[in-house]
Write a protein that holds these residues in place. Structure first.
Motif, PDB file in Angstrom:
ATOM      1  N   ARG A 112     -18.430  -4.711 -31.019  1.00 46.02           N
ATOM      2  CA  ARG A 112     -18.013  -3.789 -30.030  1.00 46.02           C
ATOM      3  C   ARG A 112     -16.470  -3.690 -30.048  1.00 46.02           C
ATOM      4  N   SER A 113     -15.852  -4.919 -30.520  1.00 46.93           N
ATOM      5  CA  SER A 113     -14.275  -4.858 -30.624  1.00 46.93           C
ATOM      6  C   SER A 113     -13.824  -3.962 -31.725  1.00 46.93           C
ATOM      7  N   VAL A 114     -14.840  -3.310 -32.689  1.00 49.55           N
ATOM      8  CA  VAL A 114     -13.884  -2.418 -33.531  1.00 49.55           C
ATOM      9  C   VAL A 114     -14.600  -0.987 -33.321  1.00 49.55           C
ATOM     10  N   CYS A 115     -15.493  -0.969 -32.310  1.00 47.16           N
ATOM     11  CA  CYS A 115     -16.086   0.334 -32.115  1.00 47.16           C
ATOM     12  C   CYS A 115     -15.444   1.086 -31.053  1.00 47.16           C
ATOM     13  N   THR A 116     -14.860   2.514 -31.250  1.00 51.24           N
ATOM     14  CA  THR A 116     -14.275   3.341 -30.580  1.00 51.24           C
ATOM     15  C   THR A 116     -15.065   4.388 -29.920  1.00 51.24           C
ATOM     16  N   GLY A 117     -16.459   4.424 -30.462  1.00 47.91           N
ATOM     17  CA  GLY A 117     -17.131   5.552 -29.870  1.00 47.91           C
ATOM     18  C   GLY A 117     -18.848   5.099 -29.425  1.00 47.91           C
ATOM     19  N   SER A 118     -19.516   5.035 -30.500  1.00 42.70           N
ATOM     20  CA  SER A 118     -21.005   4.519 -30.384  1.00 42.70           C
ATOM     21  C   SER A 118     -21.342   3.798 -31.391  1.00 42.70           C
ATOM     22  N   ALA A 119     -22.672   3.163 -31.162  1.00 43.43           N
ATOM     23  CA  ALA A 119     -23.323   2.085 -32.269  1.00 43.43           C
ATOM     24  C   ALA A 119     -24.634   2.580 -32.277  1.00 43.43           C
ATOM     25  N   VAL A 120     -25.454   2.069 -32.949  1.00 47.65           N
ATOM     26  CA  VAL A 120     -26.848   1.930 -33.124  1.00 47.65           C
ATOM     27  C   VAL A 120     -27.117   0.720 -33.990  1.00 47.65           C
ATOM     28  N   ILE A 121     -28.024  -0.171 -32.993  1.00 43.35           N
ATOM     29  CA  ILE A 121     -28.127  -1.333 -33.128  1.00 43.35           C
ATOM     30  C   ILE A 121     -29.952  -1.300 -33.328  1.00 43.35           C
ATOM     31  N   VAL A 122     -30.285  -2.062 -34.601  1.00 44.78           N
ATOM     32  CA  VAL A 122     -31.731  -2.095 -34.922  1.00 44.78           C
ATOM     33  C   VAL A 122     -32.144  -3.376 -35.235  1.00 44.78           C
ATOM     34  N   ASN A 123     -33.167  -3.953 -34.577  1.00 44.44           N
ATOM     35  CA  ASN A 123     -33.794  -5.238 -34.919  1.00 44.44           C
ATOM     36  C   ASN A 123     -35.288  -5.463 -34.913  1.00 44.44           C
ATOM     37  N   VAL A 124     -35.719  -6.253 -35.705  1.00 40.41           N
ATOM     38  CA  VAL A 124     -37.223  -6.657 -35.583  1.00 40.41           C
ATOM     39  C   VAL A 124     -37.180  -7.256 -33.974  1.00 40.41           C
ATOM     40  N   ILE A 125     -38.091  -7.029 -33.415  1.00 41.01           N
ATOM     41  CA  ILE A 125     -38.803  -7.461 -32.354  1.00 41.01           C
ATOM     42  C   ILE A 125     -39.976  -7.810 -32.103  1.00 41.01           C
ATOM     43  N   LYS A 126     -40.633  -8.470 -30.841  1.00 41.16           N
ATOM     44  CA  LYS A 126     -41.945  -8.833 -30.696  1.00 41.16           C
ATOM     45  C   LYS A 126     -42.048  -8.128 -29.266  1.00 41.16           C
ATOM     46  N   LYS A 127     -43.398  -8.325 -29.111  1.00 42.94           N
ATOM     47  CA  LYS A 127     -43.888  -8.255 -27.654  1.00 42.94           C
ATOM     48  C   LYS A 127     -44.579  -9.321 -27.124  1.00 42.94           C
ATOM     49  N   PHE A 128     -44.150  -9.690 -25.604  1.00 44.24           N
ATOM     50  CA  PHE A 128     -44.391 -10.877 -25.007  1.00 44.24           C
ATOM     51  C   PHE A 128     -45.624 -10.565 -24.146  1.00 44.24           C
ATOM     52  N   ARG A 129     -46.696 -11.073 -24.173  1.00 48.62           N
ATOM     53  CA  ARG A 129     -47.784 -10.657 -23.308  1.00 48.62           C
ATOM     54  C   ARG A 129     -47.234 -11.087 -21.799  1.00 48.62           C
ATOM     55  N   PHE A 130     -47.685 -10.245 -20.912  1.00 48.11           N
ATOM     56  CA  PHE A 130     -47.420 -10.382 -19.432  1.00 48.11           C
ATOM     57  C   PHE A 130     -45.968 -10.323 -19.192  1.00 48.11           C
ATOM     58  N   HIS A 131     -45.123 -10.566 -19.768  1.00 47.69           N
ATOM     59  CA  HIS A 131     -43.812 -10.557 -19.526  1.00 47.69           C
ATOM     60  C   HIS A 131     -42.866  -9.554 -20.352  1.00 47.69           C
ATOM     61  N   ASP A 132     -43.206  -8.575 -20.952  1.00 47.44           N
ATOM     62  CA  ASP A 132     -42.853  -7.833 -21.925  1.00 47.44           C
ATOM     63  C   ASP A 132     -41.437  -6.848 -21.281  1.00 47.44           C
ATOM     64  N   LYS A 133     -41.582  -6.747 -19.778  1.00 47.51           N
ATOM     65  CA  LYS A 133     -40.426  -5.940 -19.177  1.00 47.51           C
ATOM     66  C   LYS A 133     -39.341  -6.719 -19.100  1.00 47.51           C
ATOM     67  N   ARG A 134     -39.541  -8.151 -18.964  1.00 46.36           N
ATOM     68  CA  ARG A 134     -38.388  -9.063 -18.964  1.00 46.36           C
ATOM     69  C   ARG A 134     -37.574  -9.416 -20.062  1.00 46.36           C
TER      70      ARG A 134
END
Length: 244
Positions: A162-184
């Motif tokens: 963020r400190s070097v970004c003057t416009g926009s960024a795209v951040i992509v990462n491996v994620i996982k789904k958590f049963r019952f609480h995935d919206k949190r």
């Protein structure tokens, strides 16, 4: 006097000397056999169609797929960050001594080979995301793919982006789904069994990027990136576009 370009056979022989992380089309019918082939899923990544005239940054470039892609989309300049010494990576203590270093030991050579073959002007800079600051310069567009799960302190790395970004960024990462609480916003800590630290769900990825100081963070639909070495494993990815 200019150096003669290698023939397809010579280029293929050079490519075959290395293990590859990214699948790269180097021309002349030569394609690297990478662990991951992002070409079929490129449309899932929320990169702008045109980066014409923009100064771009690729954080943790490896073989350079995303740096070269930003250049292909018209970037005025692309800086690609990476680390040369495998020991400088955030390896968990349980894996540091016995891990396979071959993929990381030769990434500088692979990047240089791909850069030559593509006639690229991307500049590779040896720097940790932990050390990234405006001293390197500022960038209109920042890309970071599949780094955050491999570092102990992903929020600090994001703050530095963020400190070097003057416009926009795209951040992509491996994620996982958590049963019952995935919206949190949630994360799972490893740091022992695999070269993974914090793996979040999509809401957790959004939260981390917002916590780093980006004003607006928009998630994209999740998708999978197949592991080209075979087997049933596929990595679920979350992607966000963040504006300053």
């Amino acid at each position: 006097m200019s150096l003669q370009e290698p023939t397809a056979a010579e280029l293929r022989a050079d490519v075959d000397r290395y293990p590859w992380y990214h699948t790269l089309d180097l021309g002349q019918g030569v394609v690297t056999k990478g662990m991951f082939d992002h070409r079929p899923v490129l449309h899932h990544y929320p990169l702008p169609d045109s980066l014409s005239g923009q100064r771009c940054l690729d954080v943790a470039t490896m073989d350079g797929f995303w740096a070269f892609e930003m250049e292909r989309r018209g970037a005025a300049s692309v800086t690609a960050l990476d680390l040369e010494d495998p020991q400088d990576l955030d390896w968990p203590a349980s894996l540091r001594a016995g891990h396979d270093k071959s993929m990381d030991e030769t990434k500088g050579e692979r990047f240089a080979l791909a850069k030559r073959a593509l006639g690229s002007n991307v500049e590779r800079v040896l720097m940790s995301a932990y050390d990234l600051s405006p001293e390197l310069g500022t960038f209109d567009f920042v890309f970071c793919g599949d780094l955050l799960l491999h570092i102990k302190d992903p929020v600090t790395a994001l703050e530095n982006m963020r400190s070097v970004c003057t416009g926009s960024a795209v951040i992509v990462n491996v994620i996982k789904k958590f049963r019952f609480h995935d919206k949190r916003p949630m994360a799972e800590l490893d740091g022992i069994d695999n070269f993974e630290w914090w793996v979040t769900n999509l809401a957790g990825l959004v939260r981390m990027v917002r916590a780093a100081g980006f004003a607006r963070v928009e998630p994209s639909k999740t998708f999978e990136v197949p592991f080209t070495a075979g087997g049933p494993w596929k990595g679920l990815r979350g992607a966000v576009r963040a504006d300053v």
